[in-house]
Each structure stands twice: as structure tokens, then as C-alpha cells.
Scaffold this motif. Structure first.
Motif, short mmCIF file in Angstrom:
data_model
loop_
_atom_site.label_atom_id
_atom_site.label_comp_id
_atom_site.label_asym_id
_atom_site.label_seq_id
_atom_site.Cartn_x
_atom_site.Cartn_y
_atom_site.Cartn_z
N LYS A 9 45.57 41.37 38.70
CA LYS A 9 45.07 41.77 37.39
C LYS A 9 44.89 40.49 36.58
CE LYS A 9 46.53 45.78 39.02
NZ LYS A 9 47.02 45.92 40.42
N VAL A 10 43.64 40.23 36.17
CA VAL A 10 43.33 38.94 35.55
C VAL A 10 42.51 39.13 34.28
CG1 VAL A 10 43.34 37.88 37.84
CG2 VAL A 10 41.17 38.52 36.80
N ALA A 11 42.65 38.19 33.37
CA ALA A 11 41.83 38.15 32.16
C ALA A 11 40.95 36.92 32.21
CB ALA A 11 42.70 38.11 30.91
N ASP A 12 39.65 37.13 32.01
CA ASP A 12 38.68 36.04 31.89
C ASP A 12 38.32 35.95 30.41
OD1 ASP A 12 36.78 34.12 32.28
OD2 ASP A 12 35.43 35.35 33.50
N VAL A 13 38.84 34.93 29.74
CA VAL A 13 38.70 34.83 28.28
C VAL A 13 37.37 34.18 27.93
CG1 VAL A 13 39.70 33.89 26.18
CG2 VAL A 13 41.19 34.76 27.99
N ARG A 14 36.59 34.88 27.12
CA ARG A 14 35.21 34.51 26.79
C ARG A 14 34.40 34.30 28.07
NH1 ARG A 14 33.42 30.35 22.48
NH2 ARG A 14 31.66 31.79 22.33
N PRO A 15 34.12 35.35 28.79
CA PRO A 15 33.46 35.21 30.09
C PRO A 15 31.99 34.85 30.03
CG PRO A 15 33.68 37.53 29.53
CD PRO A 15 34.44 36.76 28.48
N GLY A 16 31.38 34.90 28.83
CA GLY A 16 29.95 34.60 28.74
C GLY A 16 29.15 35.57 29.57
N ALA A 17 28.23 35.06 30.36
CA ALA A 17 27.40 35.92 31.21
C ALA A 17 28.13 36.37 32.46
CB ALA A 17 26.11 35.19 31.59
N GLY A 18 29.35 35.86 32.69
CA GLY A 18 30.17 36.39 33.77
C GLY A 18 30.20 35.58 35.04
N TYR A 19 29.94 34.28 34.95
CA TYR A 19 29.93 33.45 36.16
C TYR A 19 31.21 33.66 36.97
CZ TYR A 19 29.73 29.31 39.19
OH TYR A 19 29.73 28.48 40.28
N PHE A 20 32.36 33.51 36.34
CA PHE A 20 33.62 33.68 37.07
C PHE A 20 34.04 35.14 37.15
CE2 PHE A 20 34.16 29.07 36.29
CZ PHE A 20 34.49 28.68 37.58
N THR A 21 33.68 35.94 36.17
CA THR A 21 34.07 37.36 36.19
C THR A 21 33.58 38.03 37.47
OG1 THR A 21 33.82 37.38 33.79
CG2 THR A 21 34.04 39.50 34.88
N ARG A 22 32.34 37.77 37.86
CA ARG A 22 31.80 38.37 39.08
C ARG A 22 32.59 37.95 40.30
NH1 ARG A 22 27.16 37.20 35.99
NH2 ARG A 22 25.87 39.04 35.57
N LEU A 23 32.91 36.68 40.38
CA LEU A 23 33.67 36.17 41.52
C LEU A 23 35.06 36.80 41.54
CD1 LEU A 23 32.67 32.43 41.10
CD2 LEU A 23 31.82 33.98 42.88
N PHE A 24 35.71 36.87 40.39
CA PHE A 24 37.04 37.48 40.32
C PHE A 24 36.98 38.94 40.77
CE2 PHE A 24 38.23 34.55 36.49
CZ PHE A 24 38.33 33.47 37.36
N SER A 25 35.96 39.65 40.31
CA SER A 25 35.84 41.06 40.66
C SER A 25 35.78 41.26 42.17
CB SER A 25 34.57 41.65 40.01
OG SER A 25 34.34 42.97 40.45
N ASP A 26 35.00 40.44 42.84
CA ASP A 26 34.88 40.57 44.29
C ASP A 26 36.21 40.29 44.99
OD1 ASP A 26 32.24 41.29 44.14
OD2 ASP A 26 31.44 39.41 44.92
N VAL A 27 36.93 39.28 44.53
CA VAL A 27 38.16 38.89 45.21
C VAL A 27 39.29 39.89 44.96
CG1 VAL A 27 39.95 37.12 45.42
CG2 VAL A 27 37.55 36.44 45.25
N VAL A 28 39.49 40.32 43.72
CA VAL A 28 40.62 41.21 43.44
C VAL A 28 40.40 42.60 44.01
CG1 VAL A 28 41.21 39.89 41.38
CG2 VAL A 28 39.88 42.00 41.14
N GLY A 29 39.14 42.99 44.16
CA GLY A 29 38.82 44.23 44.84
C GLY A 29 39.17 45.49 44.06
N PRO A 30 39.09 46.64 44.72
CA PRO A 30 39.26 47.93 44.03
C PRO A 30 40.66 48.17 43.50
CG PRO A 30 39.07 48.26 46.40
CD PRO A 30 38.71 46.82 46.14
#
Length: 270
Positions: free
Chosen positions: A89-110
Motif C-alpha cells: 500500500k503506497v502513496a504517490d504524493v503529487r503524482p502529476g500525470a502518473g509516471y510512477f503511479t502507473r508503474l506502482f499500480s502494476d507492481v503492487v497488483g490487485p
């Protein structure tokens, strides 16, 4: 001397080239360990996660303009250094367009969750970007709040800020950075990680260049975060650039995208 570590099996050759480094890549379910002669080994995750990092980077859903930035941002190395794992469970602070958010989503999974934290100060501009991430990734949730009072609906494994921390010292953000770091500390589980990437300022600059050059001195930031109770655990050289003399605004065309950046990992004791 400060340790400079790059930790990902996708970049073992890079890490092997660092002076004094020793790399052990064990078979089976053993863990990758990276160390140097100046300190103890750091556990950087099971080898099985390497494929998750490289698969996340190769995800065809990623926008082409973000993929084009990968050679400068080294996402696989950052994911490995952050020790991201399925179920986190992670927080991406000020993710902007989501460069890292997308990567985090794939790795942490469902079984994981990514909180796209948008400060109230900037939500009029940034909420639509976060909402697009929520629509595309079922395990992403937008959260709004004050930076120095951020809270989440469950304890976190990681809080992540990329090229944002310096901004929060700019008076217009109306943020008490000491309280912000305390809020991050409270939001994390014992043993949770606080990952910070930012543009390096000249030695001794402290926070004097946060508004003029959008840079912050790494040692100054480190002292602030440690004052909140965090333990500094390591540094990655994945996005370092020794050719940057720290004198230019990070948006100057001569250096934009190629600034000398530090990547720090802090841990909440416990």
C-alpha cells in the motif's frame, strides 16, 4: 563516503560497475543483496520481483511520452531501490500525470493499493489527472488533503515523492515541512519506507534555491527527514549526473531532464 547504490537485477551490470560494490544474486526464493565496503548489505527484494519491475516498465498501457523519458528516469532501478512488492500500500504524493503511479499500480497488483495524493493547494489543476489514473487502474485511489496533515484509510508500506519535496518549502505552498514529515511517519507501518527523489543543490545551499532553481541540498533534506524519526537507509545513483554543477534552474533547456538528482530511502523504525 556516501554510498551510491543502484539496485535492480535489470541493472546488475550497472551496479557491478560501482566502486566497492558486491552483488549476490541467489537462486530460487533467496533475495538479492547489494553491499559496498563502507557498510552492511541491503536487502533489495526477491529476484522474482525483477520481472514485475521490467514488466511494469514494458506495460503497453504506458503513454508513449512517458516511455520516452525512461532512459533519463531509470524506472526499473527506482522500483527496485524502493523495494516495491506485490500487495504494498503506497502513496504517490503529487503524482502529476502518473509516471510512477502507473508503474506502482502494476507492481503492487490487485492486492495492493496506490494512493494518488493531490494537495488541496493544487487539486483544481491536478485532480483531473489523478481521476484519469483512477479510471484506468482499479487499484489507484485519489486522496486530497493538506500536505502537513495527510492521512490514509490504512497504514502504508511506502510514501513516495519524486521531484516534489523542494516545492513544499516554497512559501506559496503554505506547508510546514516538519509537520509533513511527521504526517508521513504516522501514515507508515513500522518498517515502512519513505522514498525521496529531488534535484540536488550546491553544497551548503540548504533550501535557499528551492524557488529560484527548484533545487534542495540533499544533506539538508536528510537532516529534516531524520528529525521526524526516520532512519536513513541508502542512496541510489540511478539518476545522478556529476556533470551538473547545480547552478542552473532545473527548467533551463541546458539541463532539463538531466539534472543531478539524489534518491534516498528512509525507514520508519519498527
Amino acid at each position: 563516503m556516501m554510498r551510491r547504490l543502484a539496485a535492480s537485477a535489470a541493472v546488475l551490470a550497472l551496479a557491478a560497475g560501482l566502486s566497492g560494490c558486491v552483488i549476490i544474486a541467489s537462486e530460487g526464493e533467496e533475495r538479492i543483496v547489494v553491499a559496498d565496503s563502507s557498510g552492511p548489505a541491503l536487502d533489495l527484494g526477491a529476484p522474482a520481483y525483477v520481472s514485475l519491475y521490467t514488466d511494469a516498465v514494458a506495460d503497453p498501457k504506458r503513454p508513449a511520452e512517458e516511455v520516452a523519458r525512461d532512459p533519463l528516469r531509470h524506472p526499473a532501478e527506482i522500483l527496485a531501490f524502493a523495494q516495491l512488492a506485490p500487495g504494498d500500500k503506497v502513496a504517490d504524493v503529487r503524482p502529476g500525470a502518473g509516471y510512477f503511479t502507473r508503474l506502482f499500480s502494476d507492481v503492487v497488483g490487485p492486492t495492493g493499493r496506490v494512493y494518488a495524493f493531490v494537495p488541496e493547494r493544487t487539486m483544481a489543476r491536478e485532480n483531473p489527472l489523478a481521476d484519469a489514473l483512477v479510471a484506468a487502474y482499479p487499484n489507484v485511489t485519489r486522496v486530497n488533503g493538506l500536505l502537513d496533515a495527510m492521512t490514509y484509510d490504512q497504514p502504508l508500506d511506502m510514501v513516495f515523492m519524486s521531484q516534489e519535496y523542494h516545492d513544499f518549502h516554497i512559501p506559496g505552498f503554505n506547508t510546514d515541512v516538519a509537520k509533513m514529515n511527521a504526517a508521513v511517519f504516522a501514515a507508515l507501518k513500522p518498517g515502512g519506507r519513505y522514498i525521496l527523489i529531488d534535484h540536488e543543490a550546491a553544497a551548503g545551499a540548504g533550501i535557499s534555491a528551492v524557488q529560484t532553481l527548484h533545487r534542495i541540498e540533499g544533506d539538508y533534506l536528510k537532516r529534516e527527514v531524520e528529525a521526524a524519526g526516520f532512519v536513513f537507509e541508502g542512496e541510489s545513483a540511478a539518476v545522478a549526473n556529476p556533470e551538473d554543477d547545480h547552478s542552473l534552474n532545473v527548467f533551463d533547456a541546458a539541463i532539463r531532464g538531466k539534472t543531478d538528482q539524489f534518491v534516498y530511502r528512509f525507514r520508519k523504525p519498527g
